[in-house]
Scaffold this motif. Sequence first.
Motif, PDB file in Angstrom:
ATOM      1  N   LEU A 136       0.829  -1.215   0.000  1.00 36.07           N
ATOM      2  CA  LEU A 136       0.000   0.000   0.000  1.00 36.07           C
ATOM      3  C   LEU A 136       0.860   1.261   0.000  1.00 36.07           C
ATOM      4  O   LEU A 136       0.346   2.374  -0.161  1.00 36.07           O
ATOM      5  CB  LEU A 136      -0.907   0.006   1.233  1.00 36.07           C
ATOM      6  N   ASP A 137       2.197   1.064   0.235  1.00 39.31           N
ATOM      7  CA  ASP A 137       3.103   2.204   0.379  1.00 39.31           C
ATOM      8  C   ASP A 137       2.631   3.124   1.508  1.00 39.31           C
ATOM      9  O   ASP A 137       2.597   4.352   1.367  1.00 39.31           O
ATOM     10  CB  ASP A 137       3.212   2.986  -0.954  1.00 39.31           C
ATOM     11  N   TRP A 138       2.204   2.479   2.619  1.00 38.14           N
ATOM     12  CA  TRP A 138       1.791   3.218   3.817  1.00 38.14           C
ATOM     13  C   TRP A 138       2.851   3.064   4.895  1.00 38.14           C
ATOM     14  O   TRP A 138       3.545   2.051   4.953  1.00 38.14           O
ATOM     15  CB  TRP A 138       0.470   2.649   4.368  1.00 38.14           C
ATOM     16  N   PRO A 139       2.955   4.031   5.824  1.00 38.47           N
ATOM     17  CA  PRO A 139       3.895   3.867   6.942  1.00 38.47           C
ATOM     18  C   PRO A 139       3.474   2.676   7.800  1.00 38.47           C
ATOM     19  O   PRO A 139       2.317   2.260   7.781  1.00 38.47           O
ATOM     20  CB  PRO A 139       3.757   5.168   7.740  1.00 38.47           C
ATOM     21  N   GLN A 140       4.433   2.132   8.532  1.00 40.16           N
ATOM     22  CA  GLN A 140       4.112   1.027   9.425  1.00 40.16           C
ATOM     23  C   GLN A 140       4.897   1.151  10.729  1.00 40.16           C
ATOM     24  O   GLN A 140       5.954   1.785  10.764  1.00 40.16           O
ATOM     25  CB  GLN A 140       4.492  -0.288   8.749  1.00 40.16           C
ATOM     26  N   ALA A 141       4.338   0.547  11.773  1.00 37.91           N
ATOM     27  CA  ALA A 141       5.090   0.399  13.023  1.00 37.91           C
ATOM     28  C   ALA A 141       4.771  -0.995  13.556  1.00 37.91           C
ATOM     29  O   ALA A 141       3.601  -1.418  13.521  1.00 37.91           O
ATOM     30  CB  ALA A 141       4.681   1.458  14.040  1.00 37.91           C
ATOM     31  N   CYS A 142       5.815  -1.731  13.978  1.00 37.89           N
ATOM     32  CA  CYS A 142       5.616  -3.113  14.422  1.00 37.89           C
ATOM     33  C   CYS A 142       5.856  -3.244  15.918  1.00 37.89           C
ATOM     34  O   CYS A 142       6.431  -2.341  16.541  1.00 37.89           O
ATOM     35  CB  CYS A 142       6.559  -4.037  13.643  1.00 37.89           C
ATOM     36  N   TYR A 143       5.413  -4.340  16.472  1.00 36.24           N
ATOM     37  CA  TYR A 143       5.578  -4.626  17.899  1.00 36.24           C
ATOM     38  C   TYR A 143       5.025  -3.495  18.779  1.00 36.24           C
ATOM     39  O   TYR A 143       5.643  -3.118  19.771  1.00 36.24           O
ATOM     40  CB  TYR A 143       7.047  -4.874  18.246  1.00 36.24           C
ATOM     41  N   VAL A 144       3.870  -2.945  18.386  1.00 38.77           N
ATOM     42  CA  VAL A 144       3.284  -1.808  19.115  1.00 38.77           C
ATOM     43  C   VAL A 144       2.678  -2.289  20.430  1.00 38.77           C
ATOM     44  O   VAL A 144       1.826  -3.181  20.445  1.00 38.77           O
ATOM     45  CB  VAL A 144       2.234  -1.076  18.244  1.00 38.77           C
ATOM     46  N   SER A 145       3.164  -1.695  21.540  1.00 32.27           N
ATOM     47  CA  SER A 145       2.677  -2.109  22.875  1.00 32.27           C
ATOM     48  C   SER A 145       1.751  -1.053  23.490  1.00 32.27           C
ATOM     49  O   SER A 145       1.158  -1.309  24.529  1.00 32.27           O
ATOM     50  CB  SER A 145       3.883  -2.321  23.793  1.00 32.27           C
ATOM     51  N   LYS A 146       1.678   0.133  22.847  1.00 32.27           N
ATOM     52  CA  LYS A 146       0.768   1.172  23.352  1.00 32.27           C
ATOM     53  C   LYS A 146       0.481   2.200  22.261  1.00 32.27           C
ATOM     54  O   LYS A 146       1.410   2.565  21.513  1.00 32.27           O
ATOM     55  CB  LYS A 146       1.409   1.891  24.550  1.00 32.27           C
ATOM     56  N   ILE A 147      -0.790   2.598  22.111  1.00 32.28           N
ATOM     57  CA  ILE A 147      -1.130   3.700  21.203  1.00 32.28           C
ATOM     58  C   ILE A 147      -1.432   4.887  22.104  1.00 32.28           C
ATOM     59  O   ILE A 147      -2.488   4.977  22.723  1.00 32.28           O
ATOM     60  CB  ILE A 147      -2.318   3.328  20.295  1.00 32.28           C
ATOM     61  N   ARG A 148      -0.445   5.794  22.212  1.00 29.89           N
ATOM     62  CA  ARG A 148      -0.561   6.914  23.154  1.00 29.89           C
ATOM     63  C   ARG A 148      -1.626   7.904  22.692  1.00 29.89           C
ATOM     64  O   ARG A 148      -2.507   8.295  23.429  1.00 29.89           O
ATOM     65  CB  ARG A 148       0.774   7.656  23.258  1.00 29.89           C
ATOM     66  N   GLU A 149      -1.498   8.322  21.420  1.00 27.97           N
ATOM     67  CA  GLU A 149      -2.451   9.300  20.866  1.00 27.97           C
ATOM     68  C   GLU A 149      -2.885   8.822  19.478  1.00 27.97           C
ATOM     69  O   GLU A 149      -2.100   8.177  18.777  1.00 27.97           O
ATOM     70  CB  GLU A 149      -1.781  10.674  20.692  1.00 27.97           C
ATOM     71  N   ILE A 150      -4.103   9.135  19.113  1.00 27.29           N
ATOM     72  CA  ILE A 150      -4.536   8.826  17.739  1.00 27.29           C
ATOM     73  C   ILE A 150      -5.607   9.827  17.331  1.00 27.29           C
ATOM     74  O   ILE A 150      -6.497  10.166  18.105  1.00 27.29           O
ATOM     75  CB  ILE A 150      -5.060   7.390  17.606  1.00 27.29           C
ATOM     76  N   GLY A 151      -5.454  10.336  16.095  1.00 32.11           N
ATOM     77  CA  GLY A 151      -6.422  11.299  15.574  1.00 32.11           C
ATOM     78  C   GLY A 151      -5.684  12.351  14.756  1.00 32.11           C
ATOM     79  O   GLY A 151      -4.444  12.343  14.693  1.00 32.11           O
ATOM     80  N   LYS A 152      -6.462  13.232  14.070  1.00 32.43           N
ATOM     81  CA  LYS A 152      -5.864  14.313  13.267  1.00 32.43           C
ATOM     82  C   LYS A 152      -4.755  13.784  12.349  1.00 32.43           C
ATOM     83  O   LYS A 152      -3.646  14.352  12.262  1.00 32.43           O
ATOM     84  CB  LYS A 152      -5.315  15.423  14.157  1.00 32.43           C
ATOM     85  N   GLY A 153      -4.970  12.660  11.733  1.00 32.98           N
ATOM     86  CA  GLY A 153      -4.062  12.151  10.703  1.00 32.98           C
ATOM     87  C   GLY A 153      -2.775  11.566  11.234  1.00 32.98           C
ATOM     88  O   GLY A 153      -1.833  11.348  10.468  1.00 32.98           O
TER      89      GLY A 153
END
Length: 262
Positions: A136-153
């Motif tokens: 998809l040519d999208w950014p990625q992050a692996c082994y994520v143990s916490k999503i601190r903030e999400i929103g506004k792109g």
Amino acid sequence: MHIVVCIKQVPDTTNVRINPKTNTLEREGVESIINPFDTYAIEEGVRIRERLGEGKVTVLSMGPPQAEAALREAISLGADEAVLLCSRAFAGGDTWSTSLVLALAIKKLGPDLVLAGKQAIDGDTAQVGPGISYHLDWPQACYVSKIREIGKGQAVVESLLENGKEVLAVELPAVLTVVKEINEPRLPSLKGKMRAKKAVITTWNETDIGADPELVGLKGSPTTVARVFSPSRRGAGEMIKAESASEVARLVVAKIKELKIV
Ligand SMILES: Cc1cc2nc3c(=O)[nH]c(=O)nc-3n(C[C@H](O)[C@H](O)[C@H](O)COP(=O)(O)OP(=O)(O)OC[C@H]3O[C@@H](n4cnc5c(N)ncnc54)[C@H](O)[C@@H]3O)c2cc1C
């Protein structure tokens, strides 16, 4: 926010049976479960929807018709909708072609975020998440143990490293693979089970996602499993003892020569 969670149905066993002719897993008659890491991804998707107070969680799986059971279970765990990618054309695919099929379906769904498990307990490659982001040519992050903030792109996440963690800011849409430290999956609610029973599962084949049959499944797989076998058990080994280190060394060299290892 529209969140797509990729889930794989896997055999509920450690002693997997391999079909000696096709070198693929025998799935007939074997209890199947949702891949354990994917239950954390489902939970995280539901928690983000609850945190934002809006949005939709769609679970997506490529598999044989019986994978529908895993998708219904995911709805009982809080997902809103489910899509099964099912066709003979997808069968026997390696991680390259599996992630391509998933990427094409994700493109059609158009989400803001894709969640996947760290790895599947049968193939164990941990390659599909990164493979989807590549296609998809999208950014990625692996082994994520916490999503601190999400929103506004954007999402700010903690990613586990061998000796610590790193904090990453990832532009959305993106692909995140999660580890079990990220949350404690809830149990299915009665309401959830009833919703799962009534849910309409959408089924897509290669035409529905615009996939070239030559590029998916076994045909589209750059790698094929040549042979799958359980490695033979090694003996207990022999403890070599002597008065001095040089004497131990001499005995080890003699043993190596005796066993013709070199
Ligand atoms: C014993 C064995 C060994 C194998 N070895 C290889 C190999 O070395 N190289 C290779 O290319 N293929 C290999 N395969 C084939 C591989 O299992 C399949 O390609 C599989 O579809 C994806 O790889 P994985 O199981 O390793 O998943 P992983 O990459 O470990 O899965 C990571 C995450 O991706 C998502 N995901 C994975 N599969 C699906 C799916 N079908 N539907 C929805 N989401 C999914 C899930 O969220 C999962 O947690 C092997 C299969 C077996 C059974």
